[in-house]
Design an enzyme around this catalytic site. Structure first.
Site, PDB file in Angstrom:
ATOM      1  N   THR A 138       1.028  -1.245  -0.078  1.00 28.36           N
ATOM      2  CA  THR A 138       0.025  -0.135   0.165  1.00 28.36           C
ATOM      3  C   THR A 138       0.903   1.332  -0.164  1.00 28.36           C
ATOM      4  O   THR A 138       1.021   1.862   1.194  1.00 28.36           O
ATOM      5  CB  THR A 138      -0.758  -0.060   1.212  1.00 28.36           C
ATOM      6  OG1 THR A 138      -0.297  -0.362   2.286  1.00 28.36           O
ATOM      7  CG2 THR A 138      -2.022  -0.843   1.140  1.00 28.36           C
ATOM      8  N   LYS A 163      -3.128  -0.016  14.126  1.00 29.65           N
ATOM      9  CA  LYS A 163      -1.761  -0.316  13.609  1.00 29.65           C
ATOM     10  C   LYS A 163      -1.124   0.993  12.924  1.00 29.65           C
ATOM     11  O   LYS A 163       0.183   1.241  13.277  1.00 29.65           O
ATOM     12  CB  LYS A 163      -2.160  -1.125  12.114  1.00 29.65           C
ATOM     13  CG  LYS A 163      -0.869  -1.231  11.376  1.00 29.65           C
ATOM     14  CD  LYS A 163       0.020  -2.012  11.725  1.00 29.65           C
ATOM     15  CE  LYS A 163       1.510  -1.650  10.608  1.00 29.65           C
ATOM     16  NZ  LYS A 163       2.613  -2.669  11.026  1.00 29.65           N
ATOM     17  N   CYS A 213       7.233   1.373   5.885  1.00 28.34           N
ATOM     18  CA  CYS A 213       5.955   1.373   7.063  1.00 28.34           C
ATOM     19  C   CYS A 213       6.126   2.915   7.907  1.00 28.34           C
ATOM     20  O   CYS A 213       5.192   3.700   7.665  1.00 28.34           O
ATOM     21  CB  CYS A 213       6.513   0.323   8.174  1.00 28.34           C
ATOM     22  SG  CYS A 213       6.797  -1.183   7.585  1.00 28.34           S
TER      23      CYS A 213
HETATM   24  N1  SAJ Z   1      15.053   4.991  13.001  1.00 28.35           N
HETATM   25  C1  SAJ Z   1      15.544   6.105  13.564  1.00 28.35           C
HETATM   26  N2  SAJ Z   1      15.778   6.518  14.978  1.00 28.35           N
HETATM   27  C2  SAJ Z   1      15.388   5.488  15.574  1.00 28.35           C
HETATM   28  C3  SAJ Z   1      14.640   4.189  15.172  1.00 28.35           C
HETATM   29  C4  SAJ Z   1      14.425   4.022  13.811  1.00 28.35           C
HETATM   30  O1  SAJ Z   1      16.006   7.027  12.734  1.00 28.35           O
HETATM   31  O2  SAJ Z   1      15.390   5.479  17.057  1.00 28.35           O
HETATM   32  C5  SAJ Z   1      14.713   4.838  11.545  1.00 28.35           C
HETATM   33  C6  SAJ Z   1      15.429   3.719  10.824  1.00 28.35           C
HETATM   34  O3  SAJ Z   1      16.854   4.065  10.488  1.00 28.35           O
HETATM   35  C7  SAJ Z   1      14.639   3.424   9.629  1.00 28.35           C
HETATM   36  C8  SAJ Z   1      12.994   3.933  10.005  1.00 28.35           C
HETATM   37  O4  SAJ Z   1      13.354   4.609  11.090  1.00 28.35           O
HETATM   38  O5  SAJ Z   1      15.082   4.515   8.486  1.00 28.35           O
HETATM   39  C9  SAJ Z   1      12.188   2.593  10.497  1.00 28.35           C
HETATM   40  O6  SAJ Z   1      12.854   1.547  11.180  1.00 28.35           O
HETATM   41  P1  SAJ Z   1      12.447   0.813  12.344  1.00 28.35           P
HETATM   42  O7  SAJ Z   1      13.149  -0.434  12.419  1.00 28.35           O
HETATM   43  O8  SAJ Z   1      11.842   1.795  13.697  1.00 28.35           O
HETATM   44  O9  SAJ Z   1      10.896   0.050  11.770  1.00 28.35           O
HETATM   45  P2  SAJ Z   1      10.502  -0.668  10.317  1.00 28.35           P
HETATM   46  O10 SAJ Z   1      10.073   0.242   9.498  1.00 28.35           O
HETATM   47  O11 SAJ Z   1      11.691  -1.490   9.971  1.00 28.35           O
HETATM   48  O12 SAJ Z   1       9.330  -1.539  11.047  1.00 28.35           O
HETATM   49  C10 SAJ Z   1       8.073  -0.943  11.633  1.00 28.35           C
HETATM   50  C11 SAJ Z   1       8.200  -1.599  13.122  1.00 28.35           C
HETATM   51  N3  SAJ Z   1       6.916  -0.640  13.929  1.00 28.35           N
HETATM   52  C12 SAJ Z   1       7.257  -0.545  15.035  1.00 28.35           C
HETATM   53  O13 SAJ Z   1       8.358  -0.796  15.590  1.00 28.35           O
HETATM   54  C13 SAJ Z   1       6.231   0.342  15.887  1.00 28.35           C
HETATM   55  C14 SAJ Z   1       7.576  -3.077  12.714  1.00 28.35           C
HETATM   56  O14 SAJ Z   1       7.044  -3.708  14.062  1.00 28.35           O
HETATM   57  C15 SAJ Z   1       6.268  -3.064  11.932  1.00 28.35           C
HETATM   58  O15 SAJ Z   1       5.642  -4.041  11.700  1.00 28.35           O
HETATM   59  C16 SAJ Z   1       6.759  -2.457  10.656  1.00 28.35           C
HETATM   60  O16 SAJ Z   1       7.306  -0.915  11.031  1.00 28.35           O
HETATM   61  C17 SAJ Z   1       5.428  -2.308   9.607  1.00 28.35           C
HETATM   62  O17 SAJ Z   1       5.450  -3.311   8.543  1.00 28.35           O
HETATM   63  O18 SAJ Z   1       4.504  -1.656   9.664  1.00 28.35           O
END
Ligand code: SAJ
Length: 420
Positions: A83, A203, A257
Site C-alpha cells: 500500500t 496499526k 512502514c
Molecule cells: N529510525 C531512526 N531512529 C530510531 C529508530 C529508527 O531514525 O530511533 C529509523 C530507521 O533507521 C529506519 C526507520 O526509522 O529508517 C524505520 O525503522 P524501524 O526499525 O523503526 O521500523 P521498520 O519500518 O523496519 O518496522 C516498523 C516496526 N514498527 C514499530 O516498531 C512500531 C514493525 O514492528 C512494523 O511491523 C513495521 O514497521 C510495519 O510493517 O509496519
C-alpha cells in the site's frame, strides 16, 4: 487440511505463507509478478530475511505450499500486498483493490478474507466489503472479513510473526472469531479482538508513535547543533528518567512502514497536525545531513564521497523510501562525486562499487546505513586509499576511536561538542 491462499509474496506475504504451510495448512502463494514465482520455484528468494529461506524451502519441499500467479478456491484468503503512497501523499490502494477483485471468481460461501496490508482507517469496512459484496454473498455473515495488521520487524520477521501479540479486527464478531481460529494455530502471542477500523487505526498509531518520537530526536539533534551541545549525550541523560524513552536521530526515516503509514492518518483527519509535522521533520533530515557533509568538503574541488550503506536501516536489503537515496540524489545535484558500497544491495538506482573502488581518492566516508559489517572495516588499510581522511557517521555506528587512530577526522550526527 484447511487451505489458505496468500495474495502477495513480499516481505509479509512470503513469511506468512511459509509459516502457515509449515504448521499444518495447505497454502497457495500468489503473486502477480512472474519473476517472483520463477525465483521461488527454483528454491531461491527475491528478498533477504534471516532464516526465511529455510522455512520457504521446507514449505515448498513438503508439498504444503505451491506458488502461482492466479488465486484459486480456498478456505481463507490473506491479502498482503503493498500500500504505497502517491505523489500527493494519499494511499495508493490499487494493489489491495486488484487483489480483492481477483479472488471474487473463486470465492465460496463460508470463506474468510483477511487484509494484512496496512491501510487508511475504514478501508476494510468501506472498500473491501463493497468489492466482496459483488460475489452476491452477505459480507460478515456468509463471507467473513477481518483486518489483521502485521507487526513484524524486518530483520526479525520469523520470531516476531510467531511471538508478537496481534490485533484482529473483524467487520462482524463472527469474522473476528473465524480469523482468530486461523491465527491461533501459528501465533503464540495474545490475539486481541476488535472491530476492523479500530484495528486499522491502532496499526497506524504504532508506526506513528515511532515516527513522531524519531522526529523529536531529530529535532533535539538540530537544536543541539544550534547550542553547540552533544545531542547523543543529552538523549542518553534524559533517557535515564524511568518514564522517558527518546529515540535516536538519523539521516531520515525510511522503509515501507514509518515513512508511509502516518500519511494514511493525515489523509483522513485535519487534526493530524503533529503527525504531519513529524513526517516533514523526518523527511527534512537528508537535506540537513547534506548540509553537514558540505561543511566537511569546503575547499575541495570536485569532491568525492564514499557512501557506506543505502538501505533504510542496517542489516536489511530493503531500499524502499531509504533516506540514503535522497542524500545521494542531493549530493549528485551539488556535483559531488558519489561512490557507493553496500554489501546487502544488488540492484539500486545508482551504480554500486566494491569497497576499494568506493574508497579510492575519496574525501569523505559517509555512513548512511548501520550494517554490522561496517563496524569491522579496517580503517588503517582503507585510509591510505583516500585523498582526505574524513568520516561522517550519520548512524553513529562505527567505532570512532579506531578511525581516529587511523588518522581520520571523525564527525557523527548529533555529536558536536568537543570532549571536556
Ligand atoms: N529510525 C531512526 N531512529 C530510531 C529508530 C529508527 O531514525 O530511533 C529509523 C530507521 O533507521 C529506519 C526507520 O526509522 O529508517 C524505520 O525503522 P524501524 O526499525 O523503526 O521500523 P521498520 O519500518 O523496519 O518496522 C516498523 C516496526 N514498527 C514499530 O516498531 C512500531 C514493525 O514492528 C512494523 O511491523 C513495521 O514497521 C510495519 O510493517 O509496519
Amino acid at each position: 487440511m484447511l487451505k489458505i491462499c496468500v495474495m502477495g509474496l513480499g516481505y509479509i506475504g512470503l513469511p506468512s505463507a511459509s509459516i502457515f504451510a509449515t504448521n499444518g495448512f495447505r497454502v497457495v502463494g500468489v503473486d502477480v509478478d512472474a519473476k517472483i514465482i520463477d525465483v521461488l520455484r527454483k528454491g531461491e528468494l527475491h528478498i533477504n530475511e534471516p532464516g526465511l529461506k529455510t522455512v520457504v524451502c521446507a514449505a515448498l519441499q513438503s508439498g504444503n505450499m505451491t506458488v502461482q500467479q492466479e488465486p484459486e478456491e480456498a478456505d481463507v484468503f490473506i491479502i498482503a500486498v503493498p500500500t504505497p503512497i502517491k505523489e500527493d501523499k494519499s494511499a495508493d490502494l490499487s494493489y489491495v483493490v486488484h487483489a480483492t477483485e481477483s479472488i471474487l471468481p473463486v470465492l465460496r460461501k463460508g470463506n474468510l478474507v483477511v487484509l494484512e496490508s496496512t491501510c487508511p482507517p475504514r478501508t476494510t469496512e468501506d472498500i473491501l466489503s463493497l468489492i466482496l459484496q459483488k460475489s452476491g454473498y452477505k459480507i460478515g455473515e456468509e463471507i467473513f472479513l477481518a483486518h489483521c495488521p502485521e507487526r513484524v520487524l524486518p530483520g526479525n520477521i520469523l520470531h516476531e510473526f510467531v511471538n508478537n501479540d496481534r490485533i484482529i479486527g473483524g467487520i462482524s464478531s463472527s469474522s473476528s472469531c473465524k480469523a482468530k481460529e486461523i491465527y491461533e494455530k501459528v501465533v503464540q502471542g495474545k490475539l486481541v479482538l476488535t472491530d476492523a477500523t479500530s484495528a486499522e487505526m491502532a496499526k497506524l498509531m504504532e508506526n506513528t508513535f515511532r515516527d513522531v518520537n524519531i522526529a523529536l530526536a531529530n529535532e533535539v539533534c538540530k537544536i543541539a547543533y544550534d547550542l553547540n551541545l552533544d545531542a547523543l549525550e543529552i538523549l542518553k541523560l534524559a533517557n535515564m528518567h524511568p518514564r522517558v524513552h527518546l529515540h535516536q536521530p538519523g539521516p531520515g526515516v525510511g522503509g515501507h512502514c514509518l515513512a508511509v503509514d502516518p500519511w494514511f492518518v493525515v489523509e483522513k483527519s485535519n487534526n493530524a497536525k503533529l503527525i504531519r509535522l513529524s513526517r516533514e521533520i523526518n523527511d527534512g533530515m537528508p537535506e540537513f545531513v547534506v548540509g553537514l557533509v558540505r561543511n566537511m568538503l569546503l575547499n575541495r574541488e570536485r569532491p568525492k564521497v564514499t557512501v557506506l550503506g543505502v538501505t533504510y536501516k542496517g542489516n536489511v536489503d530493503d531500499v524502499r523510501e531509504s533516506p540514503a537515496t535522497k542524500v545521494i540524489r542531493k549530493m549528485k545535484q551539488e556535483n559531488i562525486e558519489v561512490c557507493i558500497y553496500d554489501p546487502y544491495v544488488k540492484n539500486y538506482e545508482f551504480a554500486l562499487a566494491n569497497l576499494e573502488e568506493a574508497f579510492l581518492a575519496s574525501d569523505l566516508v559517509l555512513v548512511l546505513a548501520d550494517h554490522n559489517e561496517f563496524k569491522y572495516l579496517a580503517a588503517d588499510e582503507l585510509g591510505p586509499l583516500m585523498r582526505t581522511k574524513q568520516v561522517f557517521d550519520a548512524r553513529n555506528c562505527l567505532h570512532h576511536d579506531k578511525w581516529k587512530v587511523a588518522g581520520f577526522t571523525v564527525k557523527a550526527l548529533g555529536k558536536n561538542k568537543k570532549p571536556v
